[in-house]
Design a protein around this motif. Sequence first.
Motif, PDB file in Angstrom:
ATOM      1  N   LEU A 186       0.829  -1.210   0.000  1.00 52.44           N
ATOM      2  CA  LEU A 186       0.000   0.000   0.000  1.00 52.44           C
ATOM      3  C   LEU A 186       0.865   1.263   0.000  1.00 52.44           C
ATOM      4  N   THR A 187       1.919   1.235   0.798  1.00 49.34           N
ATOM      5  CA  THR A 187       2.818   2.393   0.873  1.00 49.34           C
ATOM      6  C   THR A 187       3.532   2.595  -0.463  1.00 49.34           C
ATOM      7  N   LEU A 188       3.927   1.489  -1.061  1.00 51.27           N
ATOM      8  CA  LEU A 188       4.625   1.545  -2.348  1.00 51.27           C
ATOM      9  C   LEU A 188       3.702   2.134  -3.415  1.00 51.27           C
ATOM     10  N   GLN A 189       2.484   1.624  -3.459  1.00 49.34           N
ATOM     11  CA  GLN A 189       1.518   2.085  -4.475  1.00 49.34           C
ATOM     12  C   GLN A 189       1.200   3.564  -4.285  1.00 49.34           C
ATOM     13  N   ALA A 190       0.864   3.937  -3.048  1.00 47.25           N
ATOM     14  CA  ALA A 190       0.475   5.327  -2.793  1.00 47.25           C
ATOM     15  C   ALA A 190       1.688   6.253  -2.905  1.00 47.25           C
ATOM     16  N   GLY A 191       2.835   5.762  -2.443  1.00 51.18           N
ATOM     17  CA  GLY A 191       4.051   6.586  -2.507  1.00 51.18           C
ATOM     18  C   GLY A 191       4.424   6.889  -3.942  1.00 51.18           C
ATOM     19  N   LEU A 192       4.324   5.888  -4.786  1.00 56.40           N
ATOM     20  CA  LEU A 192       4.672   6.072  -6.198  1.00 56.40           C
ATOM     21  C   LEU A 192       3.633   6.974  -6.880  1.00 56.40           C
TER      22      LEU A 192
END
Length: 359
Positions: A186-192
């Motif tokens: 989730l962090t990866l998706q939202a961060g990107l």
Amino acid sequence: MKKVGILTSGGDCQGLNAAIRGVVKSLYKKFGNDVEIYGIHDGYRGLIEGSFQPMRPDDFSGILTLGGTILGTSRQPYKTIRAVDANSGDKVKKMKETYGKIGLDCLVILGGNGTHKTANLLSQEGLHIVTLPKTIDNDVWNTDMTFGFSSAAEIATHVIDCIHTTATSHGRIFIVEVMGHKVGWLTLQAGLAGGADVILIPEIPYRMDAIVAALQRRSESGKRFSILAVAEGAVSSDEARMSKKEFKSEREKMKYPSISYRLADEIGKRTGHEIRVTVPGHFQRGGSPCTYDRVLATRFGTAASELIFQEKYGYMVALKNGYIIPVPLSDVAGRLKSVPGNCEIVRSAKDIGISFGCE
Ligand code: F6P
């Protein structure tokens, strides 16, 4: 008459009601008046305590866009399910009794990782089980996607977008803490998607030196602000080397409410910058499912109904390479789908200059 029970277990997420609706509408279409649906209250707790209700077709109308779960949910950790104690007795036995008392032909279970361990156990105990993978963490093994993830990613991305404008105006460093104790999808998706400058996830332990260097590089290139997307389960490289026990005791001693506040303090001291922390928390699990989740949940629901129609039990419906397929529960239970440290999405993020605090 086919009797089908349905329950939602573990943390709620967007799309649970859409999935319930998908299962049930499709069952009504297949069986007509020859199917009865029983809603089990609050996940496995309802099954243990014998708390359930017969449902009517009307109960499933108007719920496609509704967040949460109309059945209620609860967390019943697998280890407590297996433990037989004086207070609650043999919970597996009680669940089997409730199943038998209603006279169920099948139990549909909507849940994430922990839920699947218990679902597999019940299946091994002889109950007819079909499951659907839900969770904002997208960490269920053997499915490319869980419903809830995309909706939560939209919210977390929106938070980072909003923080961007304030960070730009004030020239500050902001940390946005995204849900995910064990995995960082989730962090990866939202961060990107949100254009974060630093992404910290549990699978890639960070070093403070590397974070500070990344922030310095940004400020030397004339950028007035930086945004860090930090998973609530982010760990330092020192912590990653600790045993589970040591790590637990270290974290118990931590004086900060969460990892983001500790990072803010450390980065502030090292850079002399003002750092602000935003924690959207359970906001990420709330509200209506996004378009993608409504469709995925409905597809999972109808696929589950087809399994029941074929009397094919002991499976989770999964998304694999664009198709919905059944996968055996024994191939799902007890395994976690983590972010591979060198996967394509991580490399893509690194290619555009995002730091994972490890370079
Ligand atoms: O599993 C979903 C999730 O939202 C995780 O991302 C988070 O760490 C956890 O649940 C929070 O659990 P609870 O709702 O019990 O506080």
